[in-house]
Design an enzyme around this catalytic site. Structure first.
Site, PDB file in Angstrom:
ATOM      1  N   GLU A 164      40.631 -14.039  14.255  1.00  0.00           N
ATOM      2  CA  GLU A 164      40.240 -13.217  15.405  1.00  0.00           C
ATOM      3  C   GLU A 164      40.278 -14.029  16.689  1.00  0.00           C
ATOM      4  OE1 GLU A 164      36.501 -11.281  14.724  1.00  0.00           O
ATOM      5  OE2 GLU A 164      37.337  -9.849  13.299  1.00  0.00           O
ATOM      6  N   SER A 182      35.885  -3.102   8.137  1.00  0.00           N
ATOM      7  CA  SER A 182      34.928  -3.854   7.306  1.00  0.00           C
ATOM      8  C   SER A 182      34.266  -4.921   8.169  1.00  0.00           C
ATOM      9  CB  SER A 182      35.641  -4.531   6.136  1.00  0.00           C
ATOM     10  OG  SER A 182      36.176  -3.578   5.272  1.00  0.00           O
ATOM     11  N   ASN A 196      39.682   0.070  14.844  1.00  0.00           N
ATOM     12  CA  ASN A 196      39.766   0.624  13.491  1.00  0.00           C
ATOM     13  C   ASN A 196      38.594   1.566  13.249  1.00  0.00           C
ATOM     14  OD1 ASN A 196      40.090   1.059  10.771  1.00  0.00           O
ATOM     15  ND2 ASN A 196      39.813  -1.053  10.145  1.00  0.00           N
ATOM     16  N   SER A 231      41.327  -6.937  11.931  1.00  0.00           N
ATOM     17  CA  SER A 231      40.685  -5.631  11.821  1.00  0.00           C
ATOM     18  C   SER A 231      41.670  -4.534  12.205  1.00  0.00           C
ATOM     19  CB  SER A 231      39.470  -5.575  12.750  1.00  0.00           C
ATOM     20  OG  SER A 231      38.872  -4.311  12.683  1.00  0.00           O
ATOM     21  N   GLY A 232      41.777  -3.517  11.332  1.00  0.00           N
ATOM     22  CA  GLY A 232      42.692  -2.407  11.583  1.00  0.00           C
ATOM     23  C   GLY A 232      44.067  -2.596  10.984  1.00  0.00           C
ATOM     24  N   THR A 287      41.179  -2.934   3.925  1.00  0.00           N
ATOM     25  CA  THR A 287      40.282  -2.139   3.067  1.00  0.00           C
ATOM     26  C   THR A 287      41.069  -1.117   2.258  1.00  0.00           C
ATOM     27  OG1 THR A 287      38.480  -2.439   4.650  1.00  0.00           O
ATOM     28  CG2 THR A 287      38.258  -0.635   3.076  1.00  0.00           C
TER      29      THR A 287
END
Length: 1005
Positions: free
Chosen positions: A388, A160, A156, A104-105, A109
């Site tokens: 993660e 998403s 972020n 994430s980040g 996306t």
């Protein structure tokens, strides 16, 4: 190899590292990031580092640079991967996919949006309306899915919170005709809970901060997010997100896609319902569970288009069927709160899935017949969560990491498979490559009866009270001997694991400790049937359609629903099977730091990501045999200038022989292998040596080409100038000849014309002949004048000469020169009174006999000033020898004669008056005003001046003519000034004395 990028930016392809080690990999990655190069290749994989700043590398110009180019022809970029996938789909008719992964980040996306933007930009060159509509809807779908599936997290601002796989369908021409979206594992727990510093899904804040007042009133909600329990944590956060503008953009996007007004309104109602559910509180009155704020129930009933009583009953009771009996079992406060939260999560998840399904209904390809329209090919874009590892890893992280294990397994298999197939195609011996095969971890999670998912499902199906601890005991029993699984019970000395809570899995990316707390509840994902019936029985058809299972009666026996783990496992297996049948391209996203700084590169943070993305593994697989390979024609095109045998073109039997000769000449024959269509180079050092030799030769070639080209340009310019000069000269000659011919044609017969060609229009001369034309006009004018004059009598010739002299002296300074009338000259002879004329004739004859003059030049009655400064009537007679002053009252008796040689000049005024001053050598000037003209407006000044000038010229004497006002003169040796003044009541011109001289008063009208 990525071209057109110097080594000052580091190695553009990690395959070309001198030594494949984590230290060299990280050093090259950091160097490129610091130099502003966020993309690097690993063969045909793009490694992308989030720059945390806007970069001007995605515009129309950049798109044109990558359009139709090979992967290695331009510096590394997302567009290069997108174009490679598109070309493979269009040229080879193959289905392709682009897999975007990272934590994430890391920019997944944004990467997927740029890929979609590129595909949209290079397709549909003919601007077909239907294709443009499809492209627009595919791009707009991103906006809608981000609003409902993305949220601000600590890592972020636009994270998403679901996995997305989008298939874009293309027709045989390569234009998009539709698509399909699959979504995976929406983080629905975020609806009811967020960590400190994070927000719920964007959609809630967009509605509150962007919705118009009338809409918010109809939904019974207010703008302040902190009022609502479910989202108040995020309501306090200040961020750069513009929720108001995003609300409008999402609403517009939904309309463009094809959502109806009722559907959009229902979406808002569901969001408002979830907000109101969060504010419901439960209390106890004795043994009875109550809703403490019952007004909210009324609002929820209104929003869901159902009865308030039904809502209250569903929240407080659970209907249980025992055989034929139906019992309403009351919830405890804890159960009611659990049911409320489960309803909120389920409604949001169902809303999100419905939105995805609705978009699919609109964008899916319809009425497409492959026999008629050609093969329908696909490009898939997978934007899915990366590996993660948090402080507390629960069920969601377990599913996400399982997903990454599946994708990593597919990635390594496909890369190895591609390598092996290429070697076999080219006839190069294949050498076995050792790599970490994570199939053992995939089996650990998904294997039937033994895998963690199976143990979890078993625990959920047990009768009686099932706890997370029971699930952990099951894992310890079945996986005790597995090399990649451990727990505190199996490793009592490992104090990093808690008893009855934690277990550890050795993933390919590293060890991860999971807490079993919540696994059972999240896997069961229980939503009471009462809520499903409540929502199915809504009078809102859109809401009713979202809950089809609510139509089952209470007593109807249904199959146990699949658990969340099984559903996710099945979707992952399906996804991997889908990807495996496509030609894959990869984008690996890396997050350089946790503070969103464009300057900071945290070494350990990035090292961890490089490890769990398996990037070094990828480089090793790619480098196991040969670091670089290229087709013979392409290789020759780049390096042929190095060898005399291949520059500029070779005469060997084939390109393969030419490449062999080139490499032998450079001494690299030992480090290469020759396939059927490609040359394989083992070490990067050989390639860099070739590049250095090429760079040196290119510099010399460029200088040579510049010299040749400059010479060519100079010769071309000289030839053009010489040709232009020849053309110019020929054109000038043509224009000159044409002009002279035209003048000759027009003036050929002017001698026989009545006006001798005066009416003939002169042709326009070319620029070069303008002075010649002036001379020609002057010659013509002289000829014309001579032609006119030669036919005149001597008297008429004299008059013409006098008029010419008058015109030369007075033109432009006096208005009326009398040129249009005949000049009689001796006006006293032609007087209207015969007696006066006869008297003057007698006197004139006497004077002629006495003074021997030849002819009379001019005679006229005048008004003059005498020596006593008084005005009196007199007459003047000017002959070719004297100027006589006469008294008309005494039969023109001569009073004074002035020899003409004594006259030095005449002065006249610039007005219409008849003032004349005759200047003499003895300073006894004669000041007169001509009078007695018939008609009275006739001017004789021009005639007098012209006649005198003509006579003086014939005698080769000079006469000074002055035109001024006032006129300076001398009277009896005294200087004085004569001024002309117009007076209204003046009937005849007359002189009066003034201080400085005299005033000639003339009639003002």
């Amino acid at each position: 190899m990525a071209e057109h990028e110097s080594l000052e930016f580091g190695k553009a392809d990690f395959v070309l590292l001198d030594n494949v080690s984590l230290e060299e990999f990280m050093a090259n990655l950091k160097h490129r990031f610091e130099k502003g190069r966020i993309y690097t290749y690993i063969g045909e994989v793009v490694v992308s580092v989030n720059p945390y700043r806007a970069m001007n590398i995605y515009g129309r110009d950049t798109i044109e640079q990558y359009k139709g180019r090979e992967l290695y022809e331009r510096p590394p970029h997302l567009f290069a991967i997108a174009d490679a996938a598109y070309k493979a789909m269009k040229r080879r008719n193959k289905d392709t996919c682009i897999v975007i992964s990272g934590e994430s980040g890391a920019g997944k996306t944004e990467a997927s949006k740029y890929i979609m933007q590129y595909i949209a930009a290079i397709t549909n060159p003919n601007q077909r309306a239907e294709v443009e509509r499809v492209k627009n809807m595919l791009l707009k779908s991103n906006c809608v899915l981000e609003a409902f599936g993305n949220a601000k997290t600590n890592r972020n601002d636009n994270s998403s919170r679901f996995g997305k796989y989008m298939d874009i369908n293309f027709d045989f021409k390569g234009d998009p005709i539709g698509g399909h979206i699959n979504n995976y594992l929406l983080e629905k727990s975020r609806v009811i809970f967020q960590q400190e510093g994070e927000r719920s899904f964007h959609s809630f804040y967009q509605l509150l901060r962007g919705g118009p007042e009338s809409l918010l009133r109809s939904l019974h909600i207010q703008k302040d997010p902190t009022v609502y329990n479910y989202i108040k944590v995020g309501g306090h956060i200040k961020s750069c997100i513009n929720d108001g503008a995003d609300f409008k953009a999402v609403a517009d996007a939904m309309k463009v896609i094809g959502f109806t007004g009722d559907e959009i309104q229902t979406v808002y109602k569901i969001l408002a319902t979830i907000l109101h559910l969060g504010n419901l509180t439960f209390g106890v009155d004795g043994d009875i569970t109550l809703i403490e704020n019952s007004k909210v129930v009324s609002v929820i009933g209104d929003l869901l288009s159902t009865k308030e009583d039904n809502v209250e009953k569903a929240l407080l009771y659970r209907t249980v069927a025992t055989g034929r009996d139906v019992i309403d079992k009351q919830h405890t406060v804890q159960e009611a709160s659990y049911g409320r939260d489960a309803l909120a999560k389920a409604m949001y998840e169902r809303l999100f899935c419905w939105i995805v399904g609705r978009i699919n209904d609109i964008i899916e390809v319809k009425n497409y017949d492959a026999r008629v329209h050609g093969k329908n090919t696909v490009i898939g874009v997978l934007d899915i969560y990366g590996f993660e590892i948090f402080q507390n890893n629960s069920f969601e992280q377990f599913c996400i990491n399982y997903c990454n294990e599946k994708l990593q397994q597919l990635f390594i298999q496909l890369v190895l498979k591609q390598e092996q197939e290429e070697y076999q195609r080219e006839g190069i011996p294949w050498k076995h490559i050792d790599y970490f095969n994570n199939q053992i971890i995939v089996d650990l999670v998904e294997q039937q009866h033994k895998g963690i998912f199976s143990v979890l499902d078993e625990a959920c199906m047990n009768v009686g009270k099932v706890t997370d601890e029971v699930f952990l005991q099951g894992l310890n029993g079945k996986l005790a001997k597995h090399a990649h699984y451990t727990s505190r019970k199996l490793s009592p000395t490992d104090k990093s694991l808690e008893f009855d809570r934690d277990f550890r899995i050795k993933h390919y990316a590293g060890d991860v400790v999971y807490s079993v707390v919540g696994f059972i509840d999240k896997n069961k994902d229980t939503l009471f049937q009462d809520f499903k019936r409540l929502l199915y029985n809504s009078s809102n058809p859109v809401l009713k359609g979202m809950w089809p299972e609510g139509k089952l009666s209470i007593t109807e026996v249904t199959k146990r629903p699949l658990t969340a783990a099984t559903l996710f496992k099945n979707s992952m297996i399906s996804l991997v099977e889908n990807l495996a049948c496509k030609e894959p391209y990869y984008v690996r996203c890396i997050k350089p730091n946790d503070v969103k700084s464009p300057l900071l590169f945290e070494q350990e943070r990035c090292r961890h990501q490089v490890e769990y993305l398996g990037l070094l593994e990828n480089v090793r697989v790619r480098r196991a045999g040969f670091a670089y390979r290229q087709t013979y024609p392409r290789f020759l095109q780049r390096y042929k200038m190095i060898s005399e045998f291949t520059w500029p073109n070779h005469d060997l039997p084939s390109d393969k022989d030419a490449v062999r000769r080139l490499l032998q000449g450079c001494g690299f024959d030992h480090d290469v292998a020759y396939g059927k269509t490609k040359v394989f180079i083992r070490t990067p050092r050989t390639l860099f040596s070739l590049e250095e030799q090429r760079a040196e030769m290119v510099q010399r070639i460029v200088l040579f080409l510049q010299k040749v080209w400059r010479g060519t340009i100079a010769r071309m310019r000289y030839r053009r100038m010489r040709a232009a000069l020849v053309i110019l000269r020929a054109y000038r000659r043509y224009k000159v000849k044409s002009y002279i011919r035209e003048v000759n044609r027009r003036f050929k017969n002017v001698g026989s014309m009545k006006d001798y060609g005066r009416h003939v229009k002169w042709p326009t001369p070319p620029k070069v002949l303008r002075k010649f034309e002036e001379a020609l006009r002057s010659i013509y004018n002289r000829w014309w004048a001579w032609t006119l004059i030669k036919g005149l009598s001597p008297e008429e010739a004299l008059q013409v000469r006098a008029k010419v002299a008058s015109l030369e002296a007075l033109k432009g300074q006096r208005a009326d020169l009398g040129l249009q009338r005949a000049w009689e000259g001796n006006y006293l002879v032609s007087s209207a009174c015969p007696e006066t004329a006869s008297s003057f004739t007698l006197v004139s004859s006497e004077l002629q006999r006495k003074d021997k003059f030849m002819r009379v030049l001019f005679s006229c009655n005048v008004r003059k000033i005498n020596r006593f400064h008084k005005a009196e009537d007199r007459a003047v007679l000017i002959t070719d020898r004297h100027l006589y002053k006469m008294d008309p009252l005494k039969q023109y008796k001569p009073m004074k004669s002035i020899p003409l040689y004594n006259v030095t000049g005449v002065s006249v005024s610039p007005g219409k008056d008849q003032l004349v001053v005759f200047h003499t050598k003895d300073s006894r000037d004669l000041v007169v005003c001509l009078q007695g003209m018939v008609p009275s407006t006739e001017s004789r000044i021009g005639e007098l001046v012209g006649t005198l000038l003509s006579h003086f010229k014939s005698e080769k004497r000079k006469l000074q003519v002055n035109i001024s006002s006032p006129i300076q003169c001398s009277m009896n040796g005294r200087k004085c000034t004569v001024i002309v003044e117009a007076k209204i009541n003046q009937s005849q011109p007359d002189f009066t004395k003034s201080r400085s001289g005299y005033i000639l008063a003339v009639p003002g009208n």
